[in-house]
Design a protein around this motif. Structure first.
Motif, PDB file in Angstrom:
ATOM      1  N   PRO A  84      73.597  14.332  46.094  1.00  0.00           N
ATOM      2  CA  PRO A  84      72.677  13.288  46.572  1.00  0.00           C
ATOM      3  C   PRO A  84      72.196  13.631  47.972  1.00  0.00           C
ATOM      4  O   PRO A  84      72.748  14.530  48.618  1.00  0.00           O
ATOM      5  CB  PRO A  84      73.553  12.026  46.571  1.00  0.00           C
ATOM      6  N   PRO A  85      71.182  12.921  48.469  1.00  0.00           N
ATOM      7  CA  PRO A  85      70.719  13.195  49.837  1.00  0.00           C
ATOM      8  C   PRO A  85      71.853  12.990  50.837  1.00  0.00           C
ATOM      9  O   PRO A  85      72.779  12.215  50.589  1.00  0.00           O
ATOM     10  CB  PRO A  85      69.613  12.162  50.063  1.00  0.00           C
ATOM     11  N   PRO A  86      71.793  13.656  51.971  1.00  0.00           N
ATOM     12  CA  PRO A  86      72.863  13.519  52.959  1.00  0.00           C
ATOM     13  C   PRO A  86      72.994  12.080  53.449  1.00  0.00           C
ATOM     14  O   PRO A  86      72.005  11.386  53.634  1.00  0.00           O
ATOM     15  CB  PRO A  86      72.450  14.454  54.094  1.00  0.00           C
ATOM     16  N   GLY A  87      74.231  11.673  53.645  1.00  0.00           N
ATOM     17  CA  GLY A  87      74.500  10.323  54.118  1.00  0.00           C
ATOM     18  C   GLY A  87      74.818  10.293  55.597  1.00  0.00           C
ATOM     19  O   GLY A  87      74.821  11.315  56.288  1.00  0.00           O
ATOM     20  N   ASN A  88      75.109   9.102  56.076  1.00  0.00           N
ATOM     21  CA  ASN A  88      75.330   8.898  57.502  1.00  0.00           C
ATOM     22  C   ASN A  88      76.536   9.651  58.045  1.00  0.00           C
ATOM     23  O   ASN A  88      76.516  10.103  59.183  1.00  0.00           O
ATOM     24  CB  ASN A  88      75.491   7.403  57.789  1.00  0.00           C
TER      25      ASN A  88
END
Length: 134
Positions: free
Chosen positions: A107-111
């Motif tokens: 998934p897209p990079p998270g915080n």
């Protein structure tokens, strides 16, 4: 908006470790929390902007020095197919510094990985500046 507030507080508590501060005066603690709020906002904002406007110019979120460091440290290839010269590419590069693997199925990079990557990037930038002036 509640979820964004929750994520902001998670970055503030887990990323900045605001609760671990051992300051003795209220003024110092208030100054530290104010600084941490700016850092937390930046992490949250960069993550959200890369998802909302992935093709935006990276200069809206990164300084020229940060872009140069990311270009030297992280290859353009293997970044989940992000277009060259975009905010999404540079956020992915930053996240890779924080441990993000950038596989096509991820998934897209998270915080969390953005936070870790930003910490490493700042450390590298400070080290480079010290080497230049030291």
């Amino acid at each position: 908006m509640r979820w964004k507030i929750e994520v902001f507080h998670k970055i503030l508590k887990s990323g900045c470790r605001a609760e671990d501060a051992k300051l003795r005066t209220a003024d110092r603690l208030a100054n530290l929390v104010a600084l941490f709020c700016i850092v937390s906002w930046r992490v949250l904002w960069m993550t959200m902007m890369a998802r909302a406007a992935p093709d935006a110019d990276p200069a809206i979120a990164f300084t020229a020095t940060e872009i140069t460091i990311l270009d030297r440290l992280v290859a353009d290839s293997g970044n989940r197919g992000a277009k060259p010269g975009t905010l999404q590419l540079y956020l992915t590069k930053l996240s890779r510094l924080g441990g993000y693997l950038a596989r096509s199925s991820d998934p897209p990079p998270g915080n969390t990985v953005v936070w870790r990557g930003l910490r490493r990037l700042v450390d590298i930038q400070i080290g480079a500046e010290l080497a230049t002036y030291g």
